[in-house]
Design a protein around this motif. Structure first.
Motif, PDB file in Angstrom:
ATOM      1  N   ASP A 118       0.800  -1.225   0.000  1.00 32.21           N
ATOM      2  CA  ASP A 118       0.000   0.000   0.000  1.00 32.21           C
ATOM      3  C   ASP A 118       0.836   1.281   0.000  1.00 32.21           C
ATOM      4  OD1 ASP A 118      -2.286  -1.651   0.261  1.00 32.21           O
ATOM      5  OD2 ASP A 118      -1.930  -1.757   2.414  1.00 32.21           O
ATOM      6  N   CYS A 119       2.130   1.153   0.073  1.00 27.15           N
ATOM      7  CA  CYS A 119       3.016   2.308   0.240  1.00 27.15           C
ATOM      8  C   CYS A 119       3.074   3.176  -1.020  1.00 27.15           C
ATOM      9  CB  CYS A 119       4.417   1.813   0.592  1.00 27.15           C
ATOM     10  SG  CYS A 119       5.571   3.146   0.933  1.00 27.15           S
TER      11      CYS A 119
ATOM     12  N   LEU B 123       2.064  -0.468  -5.047  1.00 26.77           N
ATOM     13  CA  LEU B 123       2.412  -1.716  -5.726  1.00 26.77           C
ATOM     14  C   LEU B 123       1.196  -2.609  -5.966  1.00 26.77           C
ATOM     15  CD1 LEU B 123       5.776  -2.517  -3.949  1.00 26.77           C
ATOM     16  CD2 LEU B 123       5.451  -1.925  -6.355  1.00 26.77           C
ATOM     17  N   TYR B 124       0.311  -2.672  -5.004  1.00 25.97           N
ATOM     18  CA  TYR B 124      -0.875  -3.511  -5.190  1.00 25.97           C
ATOM     19  C   TYR B 124      -1.676  -3.049  -6.403  1.00 25.97           C
ATOM     20  CZ  TYR B 124      -5.086  -6.166  -4.413  1.00 25.97           C
ATOM     21  OH  TYR B 124      -6.145  -7.017  -4.586  1.00 25.97           O
ATOM     22  N   SER B 125      -1.922  -1.763  -6.502  1.00 24.68           N
ATOM     23  CA  SER B 125      -2.693  -1.241  -7.637  1.00 24.68           C
ATOM     24  C   SER B 125      -1.963  -1.473  -8.958  1.00 24.68           C
ATOM     25  CB  SER B 125      -2.957   0.255  -7.461  1.00 24.68           C
ATOM     26  OG  SER B 125      -3.822   0.481  -6.381  1.00 24.68           O
ATOM     27  N   VAL B 126      -0.650  -1.265  -8.964  1.00 23.82           N
ATOM     28  CA  VAL B 126       0.126  -1.429 -10.198  1.00 23.82           C
ATOM     29  C   VAL B 126       0.070  -2.873 -10.690  1.00 23.82           C
ATOM     30  CG1 VAL B 126       2.462  -1.375 -11.145  1.00 23.82           C
ATOM     31  CG2 VAL B 126       1.641   0.531  -9.771  1.00 23.82           C
ATOM     32  N   PHE B 127       0.143  -3.835  -9.765  1.00 24.32           N
ATOM     33  CA  PHE B 127       0.170  -5.237 -10.176  1.00 24.32           C
ATOM     34  C   PHE B 127      -1.208  -5.865 -10.348  1.00 24.32           C
ATOM     35  CE2 PHE B 127       4.560  -5.429  -8.172  1.00 24.32           C
ATOM     36  CZ  PHE B 127       5.206  -5.500  -9.394  1.00 24.32           C
TER      37      PHE B 127
ATOM     38  N   MET C 292      -6.300  -0.931 -14.728  1.00 24.14           N
ATOM     39  CA  MET C 292      -6.355   0.453 -15.172  1.00 24.14           C
ATOM     40  C   MET C 292      -5.021   1.176 -14.981  1.00 24.14           C
ATOM     41  SD  MET C 292     -10.129   1.620 -13.919  1.00 24.14           S
ATOM     42  CE  MET C 292      -9.986   3.208 -14.706  1.00 24.14           C
ATOM     43  N   VAL C 293      -4.149   0.671 -14.110  1.00 21.98           N
ATOM     44  CA  VAL C 293      -2.874   1.346 -13.866  1.00 21.98           C
ATOM     45  C   VAL C 293      -1.676   0.471 -14.242  1.00 21.98           C
ATOM     46  CG1 VAL C 293      -3.727   2.878 -12.061  1.00 21.98           C
ATOM     47  CG2 VAL C 293      -2.825   0.641 -11.432  1.00 21.98           C
ATOM     48  N   GLU C 294      -1.905  -0.617 -14.952  1.00 25.25           N
ATOM     49  CA  GLU C 294      -0.815  -1.543 -15.230  1.00 25.25           C
ATOM     50  C   GLU C 294       0.262  -0.962 -16.154  1.00 25.25           C
ATOM     51  OE1 GLU C 294      -2.734  -4.232 -18.833  1.00 25.25           O
ATOM     52  OE2 GLU C 294      -2.678  -5.018 -16.805  1.00 25.25           O
ATOM     53  N   THR C 295      -0.021   0.128 -16.836  1.00 24.59           N
ATOM     54  CA  THR C 295       0.988   0.728 -17.695  1.00 24.59           C
ATOM     55  C   THR C 295       1.951   1.638 -16.933  1.00 24.59           C
ATOM     56  OG1 THR C 295      -0.496   2.548 -18.268  1.00 24.59           O
ATOM     57  CG2 THR C 295      -0.474   0.634 -19.747  1.00 24.59           C
ATOM     58  N   PHE C 296       1.634   1.953 -15.668  1.00 27.42           N
ATOM     59  CA  PHE C 296       2.506   2.789 -14.855  1.00 27.42           C
ATOM     60  C   PHE C 296       3.773   2.019 -14.517  1.00 27.42           C
ATOM     61  CE2 PHE C 296       3.810   4.043 -10.493  1.00 27.42           C
ATOM     62  CZ  PHE C 296       4.203   5.344 -10.768  1.00 27.42           C
ATOM     63  N   VAL C 297       4.927   2.632 -14.795  1.00 23.59           N
ATOM     64  CA  VAL C 297       6.207   2.005 -14.466  1.00 23.59           C
ATOM     65  C   VAL C 297       6.627   2.505 -13.092  1.00 23.59           C
ATOM     66  CG1 VAL C 297       8.613   1.711 -15.129  1.00 23.59           C
ATOM     67  CG2 VAL C 297       6.838   1.851 -16.894  1.00 23.59           C
TER      68      VAL C 297
ATOM     69  N   THR D 297       5.590  -9.768  -3.526  1.00 26.15           N
ATOM     70  CA  THR D 297       6.945 -10.315  -3.520  1.00 26.15           C
ATOM     71  C   THR D 297       7.236 -11.035  -4.835  1.00 26.15           C
ATOM     72  OG1 THR D 297       6.910 -10.592  -1.130  1.00 26.15           O
ATOM     73  CG2 THR D 297       8.508 -11.908  -2.343  1.00 26.15           C
ATOM     74  N   ALA D 298       6.317 -11.885  -5.252  1.00 28.19           N
ATOM     75  CA  ALA D 298       6.499 -12.648  -6.496  1.00 28.19           C
ATOM     76  C   ALA D 298       6.545 -11.734  -7.715  1.00 28.19           C
ATOM     77  CB  ALA D 298       5.375 -13.668  -6.648  1.00 28.19           C
ATOM     78  N   ARG D 299       5.674 -10.747  -7.760  1.00 26.71           N
ATOM     79  CA  ARG D 299       5.652  -9.825  -8.897  1.00 26.71           C
ATOM     80  C   ARG D 299       6.925  -8.982  -8.962  1.00 26.71           C
ATOM     81  NH1 ARG D 299       0.270  -9.286 -10.916  1.00 26.71           N
ATOM     82  NH2 ARG D 299      -0.470 -11.418 -10.949  1.00 26.71           N
ATOM     83  N   LEU D 300       7.424  -8.554  -7.797  1.00 23.74           N
ATOM     84  CA  LEU D 300       8.682  -7.796  -7.781  1.00 23.74           C
ATOM     85  C   LEU D 300       9.841  -8.660  -8.259  1.00 23.74           C
ATOM     86  CD1 LEU D 300       8.483  -5.694  -4.512  1.00 23.74           C
ATOM     87  CD2 LEU D 300       8.518  -4.836  -6.860  1.00 23.74           C
TER      88      LEU D 300
END
Length: 121
Positions: free
Chosen positions: A19-20, A47-51, A55-60, A79-82
């Motif tokens: 959530d950070c 990170l949760y929203s990005v992964f 709607m936000v998956e294009t954010f790097v 952890t796995a996605r990172l």
């Protein structure tokens, strides 16, 4: 080495990486801090929203360039996605950012890889 640290404010490590939205990013070379910057992201750029949120998956996310993430807590999913992004998450008990960075440089920071159990960082 580039290190991202979850930050609840500019002095303390936050609870959960998922959530950070505030981070310290340190670049450390030959046991010397060569760069550090404080990043504050938008509400849906955690990170949760990005992964998870399509709607936000294009954010790097800026920590995708980091070699490691230091945090007090992180979910197995994040952890796995990172790990897929080649960023290793370490869970530590310390909360003072300056102490953590100094311990990391000195090679005495205690923590564990988020998916493996207790080990030196």
């Amino acid at each position: 080495m580039k290190v991202a640290i979850t930050a609840s404010n500019k002095e303390h490590i936050s609870g959960k990486a998922d959530d950070c939205v505030n981070y310290w990013i340190y670049t450390i070379e030959n046991k010397v801090i060569v760069d550090r910057k404080y990043i504050q992201l938008g509400e849906r750029q955690n990170l949760y929203s990005v992964f998870v949120d399509t709607m936000v998956e294009t954010f790097v996310h800026p920590i995708f360039d980091a070699d490691m993430l230091l945090t007090n807590d992180i979910s197995p999913l994040i952890t796995a996605r990172l790990k897929e992004k080649r960023t290793v998450a370490f869970v530590i008990d310390e909360t003072d950012i300056e102490d953590v960075v100094n311990q990391l440089i000195e090679g005495v920071l205690q923590g564990y890889i988020a998916e493996d159990g207790r080990a030196h960082v």
